[in-house]
Design an enzyme around this catalytic site. Structure first.
Site, PDB file in Angstrom:
ATOM      1  N   GLU A  94      36.445  18.265 -21.084  1.00 54.15           N
ATOM      2  CA  GLU A  94      36.794  17.337 -22.149  1.00 54.15           C
ATOM      3  C   GLU A  94      36.339  15.928 -21.787  1.00 54.15           C
ATOM      4  O   GLU A  94      36.369  15.531 -20.624  1.00 54.15           O
ATOM      5  CB  GLU A  94      38.305  17.363 -22.389  1.00 54.15           C
ATOM      6  CG  GLU A  94      38.747  18.746 -22.859  1.00 54.15           C
ATOM      7  CD  GLU A  94      40.210  18.825 -23.260  1.00 54.15           C
ATOM      8  OE1 GLU A  94      40.514  19.651 -24.121  1.00 54.15           O
ATOM      9  OE2 GLU A  94      41.042  18.082 -22.722  1.00 54.15           O
ATOM     10  N   CYS A 107      35.664   8.070 -21.407  1.00 51.77           N
ATOM     11  CA  CYS A 107      36.369   8.641 -20.259  1.00 51.77           C
ATOM     12  C   CYS A 107      35.748  10.000 -19.990  1.00 51.77           C
ATOM     13  O   CYS A 107      35.821  10.900 -20.824  1.00 51.77           O
ATOM     14  CB  CYS A 107      37.856   8.767 -20.606  1.00 51.77           C
ATOM     15  SG  CYS A 107      38.812   9.556 -19.303  1.00 51.77           S
ATOM     16  N   CYS A 114      40.521  20.722 -11.470  1.00 53.09           N
ATOM     17  CA  CYS A 114      40.712  19.759 -10.384  1.00 53.09           C
ATOM     18  C   CYS A 114      41.517  20.432  -9.282  1.00 53.09           C
ATOM     19  O   CYS A 114      42.420  21.219  -9.555  1.00 53.09           O
ATOM     20  CB  CYS A 114      41.477  18.534 -10.899  1.00 53.09           C
ATOM     21  SG  CYS A 114      41.651  17.211  -9.676  1.00 53.09           S
ATOM     22  N   CYS A 118      48.063  17.260  -8.765  1.00 52.29           N
ATOM     23  CA  CYS A 118      49.125  16.261  -8.948  1.00 52.29           C
ATOM     24  C   CYS A 118      50.187  16.829  -9.889  1.00 52.29           C
ATOM     25  O   CYS A 118      49.862  17.466 -10.894  1.00 52.29           O
ATOM     26  CB  CYS A 118      48.550  14.965  -9.506  1.00 52.29           C
ATOM     27  SG  CYS A 118      47.325  14.231  -8.387  1.00 52.29           S
ATOM     28  N   CYS A 121      50.090  16.120 -13.858  1.00 51.42           N
ATOM     29  CA  CYS A 121      48.813  16.151 -14.574  1.00 51.42           C
ATOM     30  C   CYS A 121      48.443  17.581 -14.959  1.00 51.42           C
ATOM     31  O   CYS A 121      48.466  18.490 -14.137  1.00 51.42           O
ATOM     32  CB  CYS A 121      47.720  15.564 -13.684  1.00 51.42           C
ATOM     33  SG  CYS A 121      46.084  15.601 -14.445  1.00 51.42           S
ATOM     34  N   GLY A 163      39.099  16.133 -13.095  1.00 51.44           N
ATOM     35  CA  GLY A 163      38.449  16.197 -11.792  1.00 51.44           C
ATOM     36  C   GLY A 163      38.657  14.983 -10.930  1.00 51.44           C
ATOM     37  O   GLY A 163      39.142  13.937 -11.390  1.00 51.44           O
ATOM     38  N   SER A 195      37.908   6.340 -10.645  1.00 49.80           N
ATOM     39  CA  SER A 195      39.331   6.481 -10.340  1.00 49.80           C
ATOM     40  C   SER A 195      39.527   7.639  -9.385  1.00 49.80           C
ATOM     41  O   SER A 195      38.986   8.724  -9.583  1.00 49.80           O
ATOM     42  CB  SER A 195      40.102   6.712 -11.645  1.00 49.80           C
ATOM     43  OG  SER A 195      41.475   6.889 -11.387  1.00 49.80           O
ATOM     44  N   CYS A 337      45.837  10.375 -20.843  1.00 46.55           N
ATOM     45  CA  CYS A 337      45.765  10.627 -19.397  1.00 46.55           C
ATOM     46  C   CYS A 337      46.629  11.813 -19.026  1.00 46.55           C
ATOM     47  O   CYS A 337      47.785  11.899 -19.428  1.00 46.55           O
ATOM     48  CB  CYS A 337      46.292   9.437 -18.604  1.00 46.55           C
ATOM     49  SG  CYS A 337      45.420   7.930 -18.906  1.00 46.55           S
TER      50      CYS A 337
END
Ligand code: SAH
Length: 359
Positions: A94, A107, A114, A118, A121, A163, A195, A337
């Site tokens: 995405e 973005c 990933c 976390c 997320c 990622g 980031s 996010c």
């Protein structure tokens, strides 16, 4: 012919020159090709009008020029647009367009899924499926710029999609060099923000790059115990090591690094957390970007009230830390996010995944 075809869209200009030369094609054609692909977003060689017919035919028959294809394009009430893009192997990622931040911002993703896991997320729930190639990373920008009519206008790029960019270091840096190139989109490095959760060897490598993007560190906690619980790579790269790497990180004149901090209700959003955050980042040329959690099914945390976010921000501001609060954009289309997740190749079965999303 066991060799996979070369994807010309994933090459830097000098590599493209070498590839053409190796096949006895004039190397100056590389610039023309590069310009068509990256500056004009044209990948069908038939439309590359300044190339001879013979060369156009050779390009089509001997090479790939891959571009992620759009399989969904959702628009939020706030103008945010989320593209679901399909890659050559049918994996999906995405990419998000966020208008007026005040700049236009793309973005983009660096991996399918990933590995960082976390706790807040959704992408982390997928696990890592695979790294994106440089062509796939840069290709997202081409696609976004084309659909938003911004190929000739300035925009920002944030590597904040799916990622962990420093976990796919080489392809990410190569993609950025492709994007920076004056013969392509000519994106100025100061308009790019990388980031990261803070993979220390990656930060150290990044510090030695000739051309560098802006840096954002996803901090999210002020003690190692809490950070390890929220951001598992912290076990290997604890706060002190990350902050050491930040202290020596070369910054552009007048620029600062960003610390991102997701506020989780009653978890890391107390006044004591805010004061510890001040102590951690106080001496650095840095600003703090607070993000109230975007809740999602399967994420075991709550979003703090605006008042709680404000009080947290005020503690930082009163102690002279530059602080901003990120507005959540595109939550209605799950583009915000931490909300990026796609089906296919995930650790969970499709049925589990759907159950999770329906909860
Ligand atoms: N792996 C990199 C790049 C992804 S950036 C990194 O972690 O920095 C994604 C940003 O969105 C990070 O700052 C991340 O912490 C934040 N984020 C992730 N999940 C979120 C959620 N549910 N709500 C708000 N922000 C979230």
């Amino acid at each position: 012919m066991s060799d996979p075809r070369i994807d010309l869209a994933g090459l830097e200009l000098f590599e493209l020159e070498e590839v053409l030369e190796a096949r006895a094609i004039d190397r100056f054609r590389a610039r023309q090709l590069y310009r068509w692909i990256h500056k004009h977003g044209v990948t069908d060689s038939e439309h590359m009008t300044d190339l001879s017919r013979a060369l156009r035919a050779r390009v089509a028959s001997e090479f790939d020029i891959l571009t992620p294809t759009i399989v969904a394009d959702d628009q939020s009430v706030d103008g945010t647009r989320k593209l679901v893009l399909e890659l050559a192997d049918a994996r999906r990622i995405e990419s998000v367009f966020i208008p007026d931040t005040p700049a236009m911002t793309f973005c983009i993703s660096t991996q399918v899924g990933c590995a960082m896991a976390c706790g807040f997320c959704l992408t982390g729930k997928m696990g890592l499926v695979r790294n994106l190639t440089a062509g796939e990373i840069a290709g997202q920008v081409r696609v976004l710029a084309a659909v938003t009519n911004l190929l000739d206008r300035p925009f920002n790029i944030v590597l904040m999609g799916m990622g962990e960019p420093l976990h796919n270091y080489d392809n990410t840096m190569k993609a950025l060099r492709i994007l920076y190139s004056a013969h392509g989109l000519a994106v100025p490095p100061r308009r790019v923000t990388l980031s990261t959760v803070g993979i220390v060897p990656g930060l150290e490598r990044l510090a030695r790059e000739v051309v560098m993007p802006n840096l954002a560190i996803s901090l999210h906690a002020t003690t190692d115990q809490q950070r390890t619980a929220l951001v598992p790579p912290n076990r290997k790269y604890p706060l002190a090591d990350i902050l050491d790497a930040c202290r020596t990180f070369p910054l552009r004149k007048r620029s600062r690094m960003t610390f991102e901090y997701v506020l989780l209700e009653e978890v890391n959003d107390t006044p004591a957390d805010a004061r510890r955050l001040v102590a951690l980042v106080g001496g650095l040329r840095a600003k703090v970007n607070l993000i109230a959690l975007n809740p999602a099914p399967g994420i075991p945390f709550g979003r703090p009230s605006d008042d709680r976010v404000d009080s947290f921000a005020r503690i930082l501001a009163d102690r002279h830390i530059t602080v901003s609060v990120r507005k959540s954009r595109g939550r209605d289309i799950r583009a915000a996010c931490g909300q990026l997740i796609v089906e296919g190749g995930t650790r969970r079965s499709a049925a589990q995944q759907i159950a999770l999303l329906m909860r």
